[in-house]
Design a protein around this motif. Structure first.
Motif, PDB file in Angstrom:
ATOM      1  N   VAL A 105      12.193  14.704 -21.146  1.00 15.86           N
ATOM      2  CA  VAL A 105      13.301  13.853 -21.561  1.00 15.86           C
ATOM      3  C   VAL A 105      13.094  13.360 -22.979  1.00 15.86           C
ATOM      4  O   VAL A 105      14.050  13.054 -23.668  1.00 15.86           O
ATOM      5  CB  VAL A 105      13.506  12.662 -20.605  1.00 15.86           C
ATOM      6  CG1 VAL A 105      13.997  13.149 -19.271  1.00 15.86           C
ATOM      7  CG2 VAL A 105      12.271  11.842 -20.447  1.00 15.86           C
ATOM      8  N   ARG A 106      11.835  13.296 -23.388  1.00 17.84           N
ATOM      9  CA  ARG A 106      11.525  12.914 -24.763  1.00 17.84           C
ATOM     10  C   ARG A 106      10.439  13.862 -25.265  1.00 17.84           C
ATOM     11  O   ARG A 106       9.371  13.956 -24.671  1.00 17.84           O
ATOM     12  CB  ARG A 106      11.054  11.467 -24.815  1.00 17.84           C
ATOM     13  CG  ARG A 106      12.171  10.485 -24.488  1.00 17.84           C
ATOM     14  CD  ARG A 106      11.641   9.091 -24.413  1.00 17.84           C
ATOM     15  NE  ARG A 106      10.656   9.014 -23.328  1.00 17.84           N
ATOM     16  CZ  ARG A 106      10.827   8.324 -22.219  1.00 17.84           C
ATOM     17  NH1 ARG A 106      11.914   7.643 -22.034  1.00 17.84           N
ATOM     18  NH2 ARG A 106       9.906   8.300 -21.293  1.00 17.84           N
ATOM     19  N   VAL A 107      10.734  14.541 -26.352  1.00 14.85           N
ATOM     20  CA  VAL A 107       9.799  15.511 -26.914  1.00 14.85           C
ATOM     21  C   VAL A 107       9.194  14.920 -28.178  1.00 14.85           C
ATOM     22  O   VAL A 107       9.891  14.345 -29.007  1.00 14.85           O
ATOM     23  CB  VAL A 107      10.520  16.844 -27.227  1.00 14.85           C
ATOM     24  CG1 VAL A 107       9.566  17.840 -27.865  1.00 14.85           C
ATOM     25  CG2 VAL A 107      11.137  17.421 -25.962  1.00 14.85           C
ATOM     26  N   TYR A 108       7.862  15.054 -28.297  1.00 16.15           N
ATOM     27  CA  TYR A 108       7.121  14.507 -29.430  1.00 16.15           C
ATOM     28  C   TYR A 108       6.176  15.567 -29.979  1.00 16.15           C
ATOM     29  O   TYR A 108       5.935  16.584 -29.362  1.00 16.15           O
ATOM     30  CB  TYR A 108       6.285  13.293 -28.999  1.00 16.15           C
ATOM     31  CG  TYR A 108       7.094  12.182 -28.391  1.00 16.15           C
ATOM     32  CD1 TYR A 108       7.681  11.219 -29.186  1.00 16.15           C
ATOM     33  CD2 TYR A 108       7.265  12.099 -27.012  1.00 16.15           C
ATOM     34  CE1 TYR A 108       8.427  10.185 -28.629  1.00 16.15           C
ATOM     35  CE2 TYR A 108       8.005  11.072 -26.449  1.00 16.15           C
ATOM     36  CZ  TYR A 108       8.584  10.126 -27.257  1.00 16.15           C
ATOM     37  OH  TYR A 108       9.318   9.110 -26.705  1.00 16.15           O
ATOM     38  N   ASN A 109       5.631  15.279 -31.102  1.00 14.07           N
ATOM     39  CA  ASN A 109       4.537  16.055 -31.682  1.00 14.07           C
ATOM     40  C   ASN A 109       3.700  15.056 -32.474  1.00 14.07           C
ATOM     41  O   ASN A 109       3.573  15.154 -33.676  1.00 14.07           O
ATOM     42  CB  ASN A 109       5.067  17.175 -32.568  1.00 14.07           C
ATOM     43  CG  ASN A 109       3.951  18.064 -33.071  1.00 14.07           C
ATOM     44  OD1 ASN A 109       2.937  18.240 -32.405  1.00 14.07           O
ATOM     45  ND2 ASN A 109       4.119  18.623 -34.244  1.00 14.07           N
ATOM     46  N   GLU A 110       3.166  14.057 -31.743  1.00 10.71           N
ATOM     47  CA  GLU A 110       2.473  12.952 -32.398  1.00 10.71           C
ATOM     48  C   GLU A 110       1.000  12.929 -32.020  1.00 10.71           C
ATOM     49  O   GLU A 110       0.656  13.121 -30.853  1.00 10.71           O
ATOM     50  CB  GLU A 110       3.123  11.629 -31.993  1.00 10.71           C
ATOM     51  CG  GLU A 110       4.566  11.516 -32.441  1.00 10.71           C
ATOM     52  CD  GLU A 110       5.213  10.219 -32.028  1.00 10.71           C
ATOM     53  OE1 GLU A 110       4.541   9.368 -31.407  1.00 10.71           O
ATOM     54  OE2 GLU A 110       6.411  10.050 -32.328  1.00 10.71           O
ATOM     55  N   PRO A 111       0.129  12.686 -32.993  1.00  5.60           N
ATOM     56  CA  PRO A 111      -1.308  12.642 -32.695  1.00  5.60           C
ATOM     57  C   PRO A 111      -1.658  11.474 -31.774  1.00  5.60           C
ATOM     58  O   PRO A 111      -0.968  10.446 -31.759  1.00  5.60           O
ATOM     59  CB  PRO A 111      -1.965  12.477 -34.066  1.00  5.60           C
ATOM     60  CG  PRO A 111      -0.895  12.029 -34.981  1.00  5.60           C
ATOM     61  CD  PRO A 111       0.419  12.417 -34.394  1.00  5.60           C
ATOM     62  N   CYS A 112      -2.717  11.659 -31.002  1.00  6.42           N
ATOM     63  CA  CYS A 112      -3.243  10.596 -30.152  1.00  6.42           C
ATOM     64  C   CYS A 112      -4.766  10.652 -30.192  1.00  6.42           C
ATOM     65  O   CYS A 112      -5.342  11.685 -30.541  1.00  6.42           O
ATOM     66  CB  CYS A 112      -2.724  10.724 -28.724  1.00  6.42           C
ATOM     67  SG  CYS A 112      -3.266  12.202 -27.841  1.00  6.42           S
TER      68      CYS A 112
END
Length: 92
Positions: A5-12
């Motif tokens: 439902v929510r797509v990201y490409n964020e570092p963690c």
């Protein structure tokens, strides 16, 4: 199967278990504990377009996990690649 439902490409920032799988992570200032790894798979980056130092650096490890935070539990997809760990999707 759950749909993103929510797509990201964020570092963690990931803490791994001894077997290399995700154990806990911090993302957007919030701490998450991995309750269960639901699914895992590997893929390969397009090595012919993105040269990296070694052949194994092109392998991407994907994990769909049930994670818990102070806001409750949810299903989150994360991946580990040459550059580090990333949150890729939050699913319902």
């Amino acid at each position: 199967m759950l749909d993103p439902v929510r797509v990201y490409n964020e570092p963690c920032d990931m803490v791994m278990a001894k077997d290399g799988r995700p154990r806990s992570f911090e993302w957007r200032g919030r701490q998450y504990a991995v309750v269960k790894v639901l699914e895992d798979w590997e893929s390969t980056r397009p090595w012919w377009r993105e040269p990296l130092p070694g052949p194994l650096d092109h392998v991407v490890y994907h994990y769909r996990v049930r994670a818990s935070s102070t806001r409750g539990q949810g299903v989150i997809e994360v991946r580990r690649q040459y550059e580090g760990w990333f949150v890729t999707a939050v699913l319902d």
